[in-house]
Structure formats: C-alpha cells, structure tokens
Design an enzyme around this catalytic site. Structure first.
Site, PDB file in Angstrom:
ATOM      1  N   SER A  50      40.430 -28.084  17.171  1.00 35.09           N
ATOM      2  CA  SER A  50      41.213 -27.266  18.086  1.00 35.09           C
ATOM      3  C   SER A  50      41.332 -28.028  19.387  1.00 35.09           C
ATOM      4  O   SER A  50      40.490 -28.887  19.698  1.00 35.09           O
ATOM      5  CB  SER A  50      40.531 -25.914  18.335  1.00 35.09           C
ATOM      6  OG  SER A  50      41.199 -25.181  19.350  1.00 35.09           O
TER       7      SER A  50
ATOM      8  N   LYS B  68      54.295 -23.463   6.394  1.00 33.06           N
ATOM      9  CA  LYS B  68      55.752 -23.347   6.459  1.00 33.06           C
ATOM     10  C   LYS B  68      56.139 -22.806   7.849  1.00 33.06           C
ATOM     11  O   LYS B  68      55.320 -22.151   8.510  1.00 33.06           O
ATOM     12  CB  LYS B  68      56.256 -22.463   5.312  1.00 33.06           C
ATOM     13  CG  LYS B  68      55.594 -21.075   5.214  1.00 33.06           C
ATOM     14  CD  LYS B  68      56.217 -20.128   6.181  1.00 33.06           C
ATOM     15  CE  LYS B  68      55.383 -18.947   6.515  1.00 33.06           C
ATOM     16  NZ  LYS B  68      55.729 -18.374   7.830  1.00 33.06           N
TER      17      LYS B  68
ATOM     18  N   TYR C 267      62.084  -4.068   9.401  1.00 32.37           N
ATOM     19  CA  TYR C 267      62.702  -3.816   8.101  1.00 32.37           C
ATOM     20  C   TYR C 267      61.629  -3.490   7.076  1.00 32.37           C
ATOM     21  O   TYR C 267      60.473  -3.882   7.228  1.00 32.37           O
ATOM     22  CB  TYR C 267      63.453  -5.051   7.585  1.00 32.37           C
ATOM     23  CG  TYR C 267      64.519  -5.616   8.484  1.00 32.37           C
ATOM     24  CD1 TYR C 267      65.262  -4.810   9.337  1.00 32.37           C
ATOM     25  CD2 TYR C 267      64.794  -6.983   8.466  1.00 32.37           C
ATOM     26  CE1 TYR C 267      66.242  -5.335  10.151  1.00 32.37           C
ATOM     27  CE2 TYR C 267      65.786  -7.523   9.279  1.00 32.37           C
ATOM     28  CZ  TYR C 267      66.502  -6.705  10.115  1.00 32.37           C
ATOM     29  OH  TYR C 267      67.471  -7.227  10.916  1.00 32.37           O
TER      30      TYR C 267
END
Length: 322
Positions: free
Chosen positions: A37, A98, A235
């Site tokens: 990190s 991704k 949604y």
C-alpha cells in the site's frame, strides 16, 4: 517449474482487495505472502487482518520480492496499466482487476508484454467463472433457447458526487462504464461476441467522466444487446437473454447470481464469490498456461474496444490521463 503452492502479492488494500484476499485464502494452492500500500501502516493492518507475512509501503518493493509468483492488482483503474506492466516486467504472473486498463492501447500493451515474456495475464472478470454464468453460456451455445436475439442487462446505483472519489475522479479511471457498465458489456460479449456496431448515450459528470450510459450493441441479422449503467440512479441488477425458443433470466445480481430461470425452470447455486477465478489462475499457472480459455486476452481486448467506442460517443477520453 513453479511449486503447486503459489505465493501471491496483493497490490492495494481497498475494499475489493479485502474481499478477494479473503476468498483467496479459501483456495488450495494459494498463499497470500505479501501486500503493498502507499501507506505502510495500511499494508501492515491489512496483513494482520488476513494473515499475510510481508507488508510493503510501495508496490515496487513487493514486485522485487523473489518469492512472489502471482500479483493481484487491485488499485483504481487509473493505475492498472502502470502496476500490471511493472509486475510483468518483474517476471510475475498477473491477475488484474477489471477494467484491465483505461484504454485499448494500454490493454494491448499489457497483452503484448505478457505474451512476449510468456507470463500469465488475466482480467479479473469473476462473473465469467460463476457456475450459473457458465451454465448460461453452455445453454445458449446448445440452443436451449434457440437463437439468441436480445440481451438486456443493467447495473446502477446512486453514488454521491465527490470529485476526489475514485468513482468520479478521471485520473482514477472513474465513471459508470468502466466500473459498472463493463459487467453488462462483458455478458453480451460472452454470449454474442464482439458487436458489429456500438451506439451509446449518456451524461457527463463535472469531472468529465460518464455519470450514466445507455448502450446498444448490434450484431449480424439483427441480434442486439440493450445495456445500461449509472452512478446517479439505482437499477435492478438483472439480466435477460431472449431467444427464438425461450429465455434465460438471471436474478439480481446478474454479475454473481445464485439463481437463474431457464424457460420457466429455476436453477440455483450458492457457491459464488471470487474463489472460482482464483482457482482458474492457480490451475492455469501451475499448468504453464499463459491465459485462460474462459477469459482470454482477446476477449479482454474486445470488451475494451466496445467500452472505448461507447465512451468516445459519450464524450469521455481517458488518453488525456493514461
């Protein structure tokens, strides 16, 4: 020859790294050896939580560790290319979150680097390895619903605007399409392949990333996918595949479903999560493979081409920060 037990290094300590690392520890053949990190204290805290032996304050230190075999890149999108390329150049196999990069050119560069060095590289599209999604692909391929004509999929939630938040910051690769829209786009690609044409509409946030998007993917003979994503509206995260002889409904959340309905018949599976994609990496790397046949590098590049085409139509250009 690598040992059966693969030592993993995790780059970044955010929410996705936390969840995926927890699942890594459930997979035989995986030893999470190191974490890095930008803040060493955060790396040490993460290491203590997950039983990780080594903590580094810079990802370059992790990449220099000769005992690390595989690197999981869990940084914001804007850092994927930099970190994944450095990992490949350090001789490490890579699983990269991704969207794999911000642009097609960056993705092509990673693929070329991995292939030139004979190293494993895979985008962490965990949905591809969900057992029910594997079933959906097999059912569609075997004409269980006839010829696939329409795919509908949506993914959206309200996320308060903050220019410094990674979902809104352009330099971090923010925006709805790269973070959420990639799931419906990847589902369409998995079932219908790369489209003949891409049509997209959407709105821009003050940071010049897409706040939402509607995408139409068009295929030969009229097959199409109607997809949407949003950071400003919520949604139902469902998907439906309609064919000439039936339909498949994928329950919310379609990116990690536990239930599908095929021509009115329900199928369930409780074994979701990230373990399936981690197993895939272990199996492929130990077998000496350089990519997954279920999530090929060509698949990743094709999805990136679709996303980039949609982004350009909406007015988002990541080459200015890439």
């Amino acid at each position: 020859m690598l040992p059966y037990v693969l030592n993993w290094g995790v780059v970044a300590t955010g929410g996705i790294a936390d969840v995926v690392t927890a699942d890594m520890r459930k997979v035989p053949g995986v030893n999470v050896l190191a974490v890095s990190s930008r803040q060493l204290a955060r790396a040490r805290e993460f290491a203590a939580k997950h039983g990780v032996e080594r903590a580094y304050g810079d990802y370059r230190e992790l990449l220099a560790d000769p005992d690390v075999h595989v690197v999981y890149v869990a940084t914001p999108h804007g850092q994927h290319h930099e970190v994944a390329k450095a990992a490949l150049e350090a001789g490490k196999h890579v699983l990269c979150e991704k969207a794999i990069t911000l642009t097609v050119a960056q993705a092509e560069d990673l693929v070329a680097t991995a292939r030139a060095r004979n190293l494993f590289l895979m985008e962490a599209m965990w949905t591809r390895f969900n057992p029910l999604i594997r079933d959906v692909r097999a059912l569609a391929a075997n004409d269980a619903i006839g010829e696939v004509r329409t795919i509908r999929a949506d993914f959206g939630f309200q996320h308060d605007f903050d220019a410094q938040d990674r979902l809104w910051a352009k330099e971090a690769g923010g925006g709805a399409l790269l973070d959420l829209g990639i799931y419906p786009v990847a589902l369409a690609h998995a079932l219908l392949g790369e489209p003949e044409s891409v049509t997209a509409v959407g709105a821009l946030a003050p940071t010049d990333v897409d706040a939402d998007a509607g995408v139409l993917l068009s295929y030969p003979h009229g097959a199409h996918a109607l997809l949407s994503c949003s950071l400003v509206a919520t949604y139902e995260t469902k998907a439906e595949i309609v064919g000439t002889a039936g339909r498949i409904q994928i329950a919310d959340p379609f990116y990690n479903p536990t239930r599908i309905v095929v021509n009115g018949v329900e199928h369930t599976c409780a074994d979701g999560g990230y373990t399936h994609q981690i197993r895939e990496v272990v199996e492929r790397v130990t077998a000496g493979d350089t990519e997954s046949p279920e999530m090929t590098l060509d698949d990743t590049l094709a999805v990136m081409r679709t996303l980039e085409a949609a982004l350009h139509q909406i007015g988002v250009d990541y080459t200015t920060v890439a």
